[in-house]
Structure formats: structure tokens, C-alpha cells
Motif scaffolding. Sequence first.
Motif, mmCIF file in Angstrom:
data_model
loop_
_atom_site.group_PDB
_atom_site.id
_atom_site.type_symbol
_atom_site.label_atom_id
_atom_site.label_comp_id
_atom_site.label_asym_id
_atom_site.label_seq_id
_atom_site.Cartn_x
_atom_site.Cartn_y
_atom_site.Cartn_z
ATOM 1 N N PRO A 78 0.806 -1.233 0.000
ATOM 2 C CA PRO A 78 0.000 0.000 0.000
ATOM 3 C C PRO A 78 0.835 1.278 0.000
ATOM 4 O O PRO A 78 0.391 2.309 -0.514
ATOM 5 C CB PRO A 78 -0.813 -0.124 1.294
ATOM 6 N N LYS A 79 2.038 1.236 0.560
ATOM 7 C CA LYS A 79 2.868 2.438 0.565
ATOM 8 C C LYS A 79 3.295 2.845 -0.845
ATOM 9 O O LYS A 79 3.515 4.029 -1.119
ATOM 10 C CB LYS A 79 4.099 2.238 1.452
ATOM 11 N N ILE A 80 3.416 1.872 -1.741
ATOM 12 C CA ILE A 80 3.703 2.199 -3.140
ATOM 13 C C ILE A 80 2.542 2.984 -3.733
ATOM 14 O O ILE A 80 2.734 3.927 -4.508
ATOM 15 C CB ILE A 80 3.967 0.919 -3.959
ATOM 16 N N PHE A 81 1.327 2.602 -3.352
ATOM 17 C CA PHE A 81 0.140 3.334 -3.820
ATOM 18 C C PHE A 81 0.173 4.774 -3.318
ATOM 19 O O PHE A 81 -0.097 5.717 -4.073
ATOM 20 C CB PHE A 81 -1.126 2.629 -3.335
ATOM 21 N N LEU A 82 0.514 4.968 -2.036
ATOM 22 C CA LEU A 82 0.615 6.315 -1.483
ATOM 23 C C LEU A 82 1.726 7.105 -2.172
ATOM 24 O O LEU A 82 1.559 8.300 -2.473
ATOM 25 C CB LEU A 82 0.886 6.247 0.021
ATOM 26 N N ALA A 83 2.857 6.444 -2.421
ATOM 27 C CA ALA A 83 3.965 7.110 -3.101
ATOM 28 C C ALA A 83 3.558 7.542 -4.513
ATOM 29 O O ALA A 83 3.970 8.610 -4.992
ATOM 30 C CB ALA A 83 5.182 6.193 -3.157
ATOM 31 N N ALA A 84 2.740 6.716 -5.179
ATOM 32 C CA ALA A 84 2.271 7.067 -6.527
ATOM 33 C C ALA A 84 1.382 8.312 -6.489
ATOM 34 O O ALA A 84 1.450 9.164 -7.383
ATOM 35 C CB ALA A 84 1.515 5.895 -7.139
ATOM 36 N N ILE A 85 0.557 8.426 -5.454
ATOM 37 C CA ILE A 85 -0.272 9.621 -5.308
ATOM 38 C C ILE A 85 0.606 10.854 -5.147
ATOM 39 O O ILE A 85 0.383 11.893 -5.774
ATOM 40 C CB ILE A 85 -1.221 9.471 -4.104
ATOM 41 N N VAL A 86 1.628 10.740 -4.289
ATOM 42 C CA VAL A 86 2.538 11.868 -4.059
ATOM 43 C C VAL A 86 3.272 12.234 -5.344
ATOM 44 O O VAL A 86 3.410 13.417 -5.677
ATOM 45 C CB VAL A 86 3.547 11.534 -2.944
ATOM 46 N N LYS A 87 3.741 11.229 -6.080
ATOM 47 C CA LYS A 87 4.446 11.487 -7.331
ATOM 48 C C LYS A 87 3.542 12.174 -8.344
ATOM 49 O O LYS A 87 3.971 13.073 -9.076
ATOM 50 C CB LYS A 87 4.984 10.172 -7.902
ATOM 51 N N MET A 88 2.273 11.783 -8.391
ATOM 52 C CA MET A 88 1.343 12.391 -9.327
ATOM 53 C C MET A 88 1.049 13.837 -8.933
ATOM 54 O O MET A 88 0.921 14.719 -9.790
ATOM 55 C CB MET A 88 0.048 11.585 -9.391
ATOM 56 N N ILE A 89 0.968 14.089 -7.620
ATOM 57 C CA ILE A 89 0.713 15.442 -7.130
ATOM 58 C C ILE A 89 1.915 16.356 -7.394
ATOM 59 O O ILE A 89 1.750 17.564 -7.612
ATOM 60 C CB ILE A 89 0.380 15.395 -5.619
ATOM 61 N N ASN A 90 3.110 15.778 -7.384
ATOM 62 C CA ASN A 90 4.375 16.493 -7.545
ATOM 63 C C ASN A 90 4.281 17.662 -8.530
ATOM 64 O O ASN A 90 4.555 18.807 -8.196
ATOM 65 C CB ASN A 90 5.431 15.482 -7.971
ATOM 66 N N GLN A 91 3.898 17.407 -9.761
ATOM 67 C CA GLN A 91 3.957 18.395 -10.838
ATOM 68 C C GLN A 91 2.618 19.084 -11.122
ATOM 69 O O GLN A 91 2.516 19.815 -12.113
ATOM 70 C CB GLN A 91 4.455 17.720 -12.121
ATOM 71 N N LEU A 92 1.614 18.891 -10.275
ATOM 72 C CA LEU A 92 0.288 19.444 -10.575
ATOM 73 C C LEU A 92 0.323 20.954 -10.754
ATOM 74 O O LEU A 92 -0.216 21.489 -11.722
ATOM 75 C CB LEU A 92 -0.701 19.079 -9.468
ATOM 76 N N ALA A 93 0.942 21.647 -9.811
ATOM 77 C CA ALA A 93 0.957 23.110 -9.894
ATOM 78 C C ALA A 93 1.829 23.594 -11.044
ATOM 79 O O ALA A 93 1.510 24.587 -11.695
ATOM 80 C CB ALA A 93 1.428 23.711 -8.580
ATOM 81 N N ALA A 94 2.943 22.898 -11.303
ATOM 82 C CA ALA A 94 3.806 23.300 -12.416
ATOM 83 C C ALA A 94 3.041 23.223 -13.736
ATOM 84 O O ALA A 94 3.184 24.092 -14.606
ATOM 85 C CB ALA A 94 5.043 22.407 -12.466
ATOM 86 N N ASN A 95 2.203 22.186 -13.871
ATOM 87 C CA ASN A 95 1.418 22.035 -15.094
ATOM 88 C C ASN A 95 0.185 22.933 -15.099
ATOM 89 O O ASN A 95 -0.256 23.379 -16.160
ATOM 90 C CB ASN A 95 0.990 20.581 -15.264
ATOM 91 N N GLY A 96 -0.383 23.182 -13.927
ATOM 92 C CA GLY A 96 -1.595 23.979 -13.846
ATOM 93 C C GLY A 96 -1.355 25.478 -13.843
ATOM 94 O O GLY A 96 -2.084 26.233 -14.495
ATOM 95 N N TYR A 97 -0.320 25.917 -13.143
ATOM 96 C CA TYR A 97 -0.076 27.352 -13.033
ATOM 97 C C TYR A 97 0.397 27.958 -14.340
ATOM 98 O O TYR A 97 0.190 29.147 -14.579
ATOM 99 C CB TYR A 97 0.945 27.617 -11.915
ATOM 100 N N VAL A 98 1.045 27.152 -15.174
ATOM 101 C CA VAL A 98 1.489 27.684 -16.462
ATOM 102 C C VAL A 98 0.292 28.017 -17.352
ATOM 103 O O VAL A 98 0.398 28.805 -18.297
ATOM 104 C CB VAL A 98 2.426 26.670 -17.167
ATOM 105 N N ILE A 99 -0.887 27.460 -17.031
ATOM 106 C CA ILE A 99 -2.120 27.785 -17.749
ATOM 107 C C ILE A 99 -2.848 28.944 -17.067
ATOM 108 O O ILE A 99 -3.260 29.911 -17.709
ATOM 109 C CB ILE A 99 -3.050 26.552 -17.809
ATOM 110 N N ALA A 100 -3.011 28.847 -15.742
ATOM 111 C CA ALA A 100 -3.845 29.800 -15.008
ATOM 112 C C ALA A 100 -3.156 31.126 -14.716
ATOM 113 O O ALA A 100 -3.779 32.193 -14.802
ATOM 114 C CB ALA A 100 -4.311 29.163 -13.701
ATOM 115 N N MET A 101 -1.887 31.100 -14.344
ATOM 116 C CA MET A 101 -1.232 32.309 -13.864
ATOM 117 C C MET A 101 -0.964 33.375 -14.926
ATOM 118 O O MET A 101 -1.034 34.568 -14.621
ATOM 119 C CB MET A 101 0.062 31.945 -13.136
#
Length: 411
Positions: A227-250
Amino acid sequence: MKNNNEVHKAFLLGISRQLMWGYVAIAIFMIGSGLEQAFLSKQLIEMGFLANQAAFIFTIYGVAVAISAWLSAILAELFGAKKIMVFGTITWLVFQIGFILFGIIPENYLMIVLMYGLRGFSFPLFVYAFISLITQTTPMKQLPGAMGGFWFAYSLGLGVFGSYLPSFTIPKVGYIGTLWLAVLFVGLGGLISVFGLKNVRTFDHCQIEEESKEPFKDSITILFRKPKIFLAAIVKMINQLAANGYVIAMPLFLTSHKIGFTMSEWLQIWGLMYLVNIAFNLIWGMVANHLPWHRVVEWFGCVGMALACVLFYYVPYLYGPNLIAMFGVAALFGAALAAFTPISAIFVALAPEETGAAMSIHNLAGGLSQFVGYGVTGVLLSLFDTAGFVWSMAGIYLIGAVCAHFLAAED
């Protein structure tokens, strides 16, 4: 047993010296692989294609990247990382040439979609296979520094040279000439990897104790078995969310009449963020060699990004177009984004006997992050104003902090 002097000679800032040419190869490869990102959408529109047709091309490319990222670690375990890197280089060159000759030059939409999509499948085979090679050649305690070196090289090639070089080449040789130039960079990166990594040796701790007969199945079931691999995958996916999102919104927010930045100033702000991010990829890798890895990700990465997300809105909202203040916010954003560097090492530490399966999930999560980022941004902006969007993004990073809290590797 190696003494401290021998270890120091083998590793520089936590980076294996035997892999040094591999890092150089990654940087040069990514210059070529990302060279068109700054202009391809504009080129397609100028060729007469519709905006939704251009968006579909990038969507297919992204899907191919995500699938290939997942497969790359599995294939590296089955056939060897260096062989997969060679295969990735050759296929990238073939599909790039096909993309130019059969897609771009005759302006054939179907061939553009096909060749660019297949090229998207090729580049992770080179890049993510090298991550597998890092895990196979680096002692566990040195992994954060080694991964920091990887992301430094990756970002240097893609984020700096790959973004700025077209501004110099397009006026001289045009769009198509720049696409051909990418062939030279990728070919050079591939050659450097072949000759520079030919004598690389692996460490015992990365060897699979019992070779899996179902690597593809294991790369999925590991999510449920560990299960910790599953949690790590969530963290890895969250990692770049703002970098990908802010380049659109900001850009929309900061260049609005309400705030008052110019587009040129926005580009300076975002460019500084990437420069700081590149430097801190190395810094956090070294710091994580002396601190618990999951704590670096939890506090400096997730919590740091939550703070940076909010400041990116409220500093200009309260103080207007203050460029120096926004440079400070951008620097915090870039440094916090880099603090996710140890997550790659965490995947290995959580499943040292199944590094191939663990890294396949790591790569898949990284590949999906771009789509999730764009998708979440579109949904949030349609539901809320900019303030609601940034607070939602901050909340997502705090969820990531909760997940990262439980990622300590078991003894």
C-alpha cells in the motif's frame, strides 16, 4: 569493504561517477526531445490546423508518454537498461524523421498524429530506463543525490536549453530546420550514452532476489500488495500538478488589468522558477542524504508547495505588479517543487526486492501527472475563480503531505 576515501572517489555530491556521462547524455537528449514544445502548437495553427486538432496531437503524445513510462522500467529489468536506452534512441530518431518527412512537410494530419505519438512512446524508453540504471548502480543511501542529479540534467535540457534554443534557431533555419536540429541532439545524446555507460557495473542491493515471471502483472499488483507504493504514486502524481496547472492559469491572472504584469514579465517570473528548480534538484538530493527522505518530501515539498501556491496569488493581489516580490515567490515555488526529488529513491526503498515493478509505478505516476494537472486545472477554473483554484491546489498538496507522512521505509 570500501573505505571513506574510495567511496568519495566513486561518488561526487551523491552522484555516481561511473554514470556521469549518462547525466550528460540525458541533458543533451532532452534538448532535442523538447525542442519543439515551445513552437509546435503555433506551427500547427499556421499550417491551417484547428486548435482542437493541435490539442488532440498533444493528447495522443501524452498518452504514449504515460504508457511508455510505465513500460520502461519493466523492459529495463527484462532486457537491461542500456539496451532499452539504445532502442529508445533509435526509435525516436526513426519517428522524428517520419514526423518531419511524412507529417510536417506534406502537412498530413494523420501522419503527424501517428508519428508524433510514436515518438512520444520512444523518449521515455531512453530517459526512464536511465532512472532504472541509476537504481541498479547506486547504493541506497546515495539514491537521493543520484536522483537529484538526474532531474537536474533532465530539467537543464528540457526546461532551459530546450525552451530557449528555438528562439535563436527559428529565425535562422525556420520551424522545420529546428525539428531537424533536434535529430542531431538526440543522436548525440544516444551516442554519448552508448560509449559513456559501456563499463557501468551494478550493485547487489538492486538485484532482484528471484526473477519475476510476470513482470507486467507484478507492476500492477504491487499497488495492492504494498500500500505504501500506492501512497507514493499519489505523491508522485501530485508532484507536478501546480507546475502544469499554473502555467495555464497564472498568465491569465498576472497579466490581467487587475494585476498588471506584462507577458514578458510573466515569462521572466516563470523562467526564474525553473532556474531555481534546477539548482535545488541537486541541493535537495544532497540534503536528503542526511535527513529522512519522506520528511523532505512531506515538509519541504508538499507543505512548501501549498504555501507557494497561495503566495503566487496573494502577493500580486495585495502588492500589484511588484516584480522583485514575485521573483521571491517564484524562487520558493521552484525550490519546493524540487524537494520532491527523494520520491524516486523512496519507491526503491519501499520495494528493494521489486525495483522494476516499483519504478514502473513511479514512471507511470510521473507520466500521468501532466494530464492530471491539465485536467484538474480545467475543472477547478471552471468551478471557481482564481482564488478558489489556488486554495484547491494548496489543499491537494496538503493531501500529498499526509500521504508522504506514511512513506518511511520499513527496516
